[in-house]
Design a protein around this motif. Structure first.
Motif, PDB file in Angstrom:
ATOM      1  N   UNK A   1       0.848  -1.200   0.000  1.00  0.00           N
ATOM      2  CA  UNK A   1       0.000   0.000   0.000  1.00  0.00           C
ATOM      3  C   UNK A   1       0.886   1.254   0.000  1.00  0.00           C
ATOM      4  N   UNK A   2       2.040   1.161   0.615  1.00  0.00           N
ATOM      5  CA  UNK A   2       2.936   2.326   0.629  1.00  0.00           C
ATOM      6  C   UNK A   2       3.367   2.707  -0.782  1.00  0.00           C
TER       7      UNK A   2
ATOM      8  N   UNK B   1       0.764  10.561   6.862  1.00  0.00           N
ATOM      9  CA  UNK B   1      -0.421  10.484   7.722  1.00  0.00           C
ATOM     10  C   UNK B   1      -1.573   9.828   6.953  1.00  0.00           C
ATOM     11  N   UNK B   2      -1.771  10.244   5.711  1.00  0.00           N
ATOM     12  CA  UNK B   2      -2.817   9.632   4.895  1.00  0.00           C
ATOM     13  C   UNK B   2      -2.480   8.178   4.573  1.00  0.00           C
ATOM     14  N   UNK B   3      -1.209   7.914   4.371  1.00  0.00           N
ATOM     15  CA  UNK B   3      -0.795   6.539   4.082  1.00  0.00           C
ATOM     16  C   UNK B   3      -1.153   5.614   5.243  1.00  0.00           C
ATOM     17  N   UNK B   4      -0.954   6.104   6.464  1.00  0.00           N
ATOM     18  CA  UNK B   4      -1.282   5.256   7.616  1.00  0.00           C
ATOM     19  C   UNK B   4      -2.786   4.997   7.687  1.00  0.00           C
ATOM     20  N   UNK B   5      -3.602   5.969   7.258  1.00  0.00           N
ATOM     21  CA  UNK B   5      -5.044   5.704   7.129  1.00  0.00           C
ATOM     22  C   UNK B   5      -5.267   4.591   6.097  1.00  0.00           C
ATOM     23  N   UNK B   6      -4.475   4.627   5.035  1.00  0.00           N
ATOM     24  CA  UNK B   6      -4.598   3.615   3.975  1.00  0.00           C
ATOM     25  C   UNK B   6      -4.291   2.223   4.514  1.00  0.00           C
TER      26      UNK B   6
ATOM     27  N   UNK C   1      -9.315   6.496  -0.877  1.00  0.00           N
ATOM     28  CA  UNK C   1      -8.755   7.802  -1.230  1.00  0.00           C
ATOM     29  C   UNK C   1      -9.775   8.602  -2.050  1.00  0.00           C
ATOM     30  N   UNK C   2     -10.512   7.902  -2.904  1.00  0.00           N
ATOM     31  CA  UNK C   2     -11.568   8.605  -3.657  1.00  0.00           C
ATOM     32  C   UNK C   2     -12.594   9.176  -2.676  1.00  0.00           C
TER      33      UNK C   2
END
Lengths: 469, 77
Positions: free
Chosen positions: A58-59, A127-132, A165-166
């Motif tokens: 995912x990263x 920060x958004x990546x960790x939500x991902x 993300x969308x």
């Protein structure tokens, strides 16, 4: 950075998001422990690796296209406008690398872009990546002990780097079309993370099917239950801990919110509406408490559901936890937990859905309800500082909850999992499921252990039995 | 001589932008990164398919499966 105050604000913001990322890493540690603790011994390593590999996969995909989606899709695109330019967020942007903020080399960027994003892009992206990771990890728990790793990782990329993300771009971006037109409000991601991931998990579970033996001949569910309650406990406590970082990361830490003359610095929610860390701390803890208390009662003291109820309580109140009173948060959490607990077992019996860790209930149903309740509770509040945008309202948030859970969660999960199933790539072979996904490694280890014992026995025979020692 | 835009940490620091080596290669790097990612999935799917087929062939018989089931059956421990 044209003056000291601006510089201080940017550097503080950079450090603030960096700290939230460290905290949020604990969510993933917790998910890994929790999942392994809920898995039978014959599948431990498979379960662990299935979740662990979310991190790299995912990263890289969030780097390649996820971050760009967030900034490019607020208009849909083509729902209320075109695709937006986001030259600082593309994987080939100079601002997606180490940069000190000087003038840009690339034509698409301006000096203002580089001055601001050089310090914020990496930490905000992370920060958004960790939500991902969290979105993908929510799905991971539901599908343990029978999904093929390759299928799960493909689905994890879809939920972690595309679909959530969308929805973030639509309903969490300050200028997302759902915020503008529906007055959608979801400050701490009841719908944006949890409903979408829970809906996606449900969509995957239907074509995936239940574990062998989960239901008896009459269709009654068997409780496979957590194998290692201690690992589950520590895992869920770590998720609670990481949730602090999650909440903080949903805020902007310090901007001038004054409209007109003068300056008034404040934290804001993701929509740039004012709030304080103090307010969300009160609400976070009171909703955790309400969720745990209700779950303890409704589950008759079951530890697994009491901990999960704490999470579901927070998730149920999160949409409005920037503005609720703490006691409101507590009651909302309690009500949500009772509903999702009952709903989990009803869906399990009625539709034979084998959600191994209750992820659809704890995240999906709680997130959906949280968004709907918020629409009533905050009816008439501004959804944004922009006075041209719609105000928060029940219909807008209900439509938003349906978009999160169903349109961007359930439907893509069902469609893509069904495609994988059609190609025979979704589920492990029956024989492998029965003997266990770790069986080859376990048998190989048995041979190695036997060989080690044999080698040690030879030493004993040669040295000790002959009287040398 | 430098592989990047930086040859000295003195002077007007506000003029320094991207500091990684080979500035201007970003699109090439992005394509290489995406190729690596896709290649990883292809390798992983092939390897996993082989392993699962092999395991199903090796353990998909009544003797092995009963042995495993007996070891996890509380009534037979």
């Amino acid at each position: 950075m044209d003056n000291e105050l601006t510089a201080l604000g940017i550097l503080f913001t950079e450090f603030y998001y960096w700290v939230t990322v460290v905290f949020m890493f604990l969510i993933h540690v917790g998910f890994c422990m929790y999942e392994v603790g809920a898995t039978r011994q014959k599948n431990h390593m498979h379960t662990l690796m299935k979740n662990t590999m979310i991190i790299p996969l995912v990263t890289v995909t969030f780097y390649f296209f996820g971050w760009w989606i967030y900034f490019a899709f607020p208009n849909g695109p083509w729902i209320i406008g075109d695709l937006l330019a986001a030259p600082f967020a593309t994987a080939n942007s100079e601002l997606m690398g180490s940069h000190l903020g000087g003038p840009p080399v690339q034509d698409a960027l301006t000096a203002d872009d580089t001055a601001f994003w050089a310090h914020i892009n990496g930490v905000f992206w992370a920060a958004f990546l960790l939500f991902s990771w969290t979105a993908a990890s929510i799905v991971s728990g539901a599908v343990i002990e029978r999904i093929r790793s390759s299928a799960f990782w493909f689905l994890a990329i879809l939920i972690g780097s595309v679909f959530w993300v969308i929805d973030a771009s639509w309903g969490w971006h300050p200028d997302g079309w759902m915020v503008q037109k529906l007055g959608y409000h979801d400050a701490y991601a009841s719908g944006v993370i949890h409903a979408v991931a829970g809906g996606f998990a449900l969509g995957v579970l239907i074509p995936l099917g239940a574990r062998i033996g989960k239901f008896d001949k009459d269709g009654n569910p068997r409780n496979i239950g957590p194998r290692n309650p201690w690992l589950v406990t520590v895992g869920l406590f770590l998720i609670y801990t990481g949730f602090w970082g999650f909440y903080a990361a949903c805020n902007v830490p310090m901007i001038d919110i004054q409209d007109g003359e003068g300056i008034l610095f404040s934290a804001t929610n993701i929509y740039l509406g004012p709030t304080t860390l103090s307010a969300i701390t009160l609400n976070f803890l009171m909703s955790l408490a309400g969720g745990m208390m209700a779950a303890y009662l409704v589950s008759k003291g079951d530890a697994f559901w009491t901990y999960s109820g704490g999470l579901a309580g927070i998730i149920g109140a999160s949409a409005g936890n920037d503005l609720y009173h703490p006691i409101q948060s507590m009651f909302i959490a309690a009500v949500v937990v009772v509903i999702i607990y009952k709903l989990h077992f009803w869906v399990e019996r009625r539709f034979k859905i084998d959600d191994a860790v209750g992820a659809v209930a704890v995240h999906g149903y709680a997130g959906f309800l949280g968004v709907v309740i918020c629409g009533f509770m905050l009816w008439g509040y501004p959804a944004s500082p922009n006075p041209d945008y719609a105000t928060i309202n029940p219909l807008g948030n209900f439509i938003g909850a349906v978009i999160m859970f169903l349109v961007l969660g359930f439907i893509p999960g069902f469609v893509f999992a069904s495609i994988l199933k059609a190609f025979g790539m979704l589920r492990v072979p029956e024989a492998v499921e029965i003997v266990g996904l770790d069986v080859s490694a376990a048998i190989a280890q048995e041979y190695e252990d036997a060989a080690m014992v044999e080698a040690e026995r030879e030493v004993v025979l040669a040295s000790y039995s002959s009287g040398e020692k | 001589m430098s592989t990047g835009n930086v040859e000295s940490w003195t002077g007007n620091m506000s003029e320094i932008g991207a500091v990684y080596p080979f500035v201007g290669m970003e699109t090439t790097l992005m394509i290489a990164g995406i190729v690596f990612w896709v290649w990883w999935h292809i390798c992983q799917v092939r390897s996993e398919s082989r392993e699962l087929e092999e395991e199903a062939r090796k353990h998909g018989n009544a003797e092995t499966m009963n042995k495993v089931l007996d070891s996890s059956d509380p009534s037979k421990r």
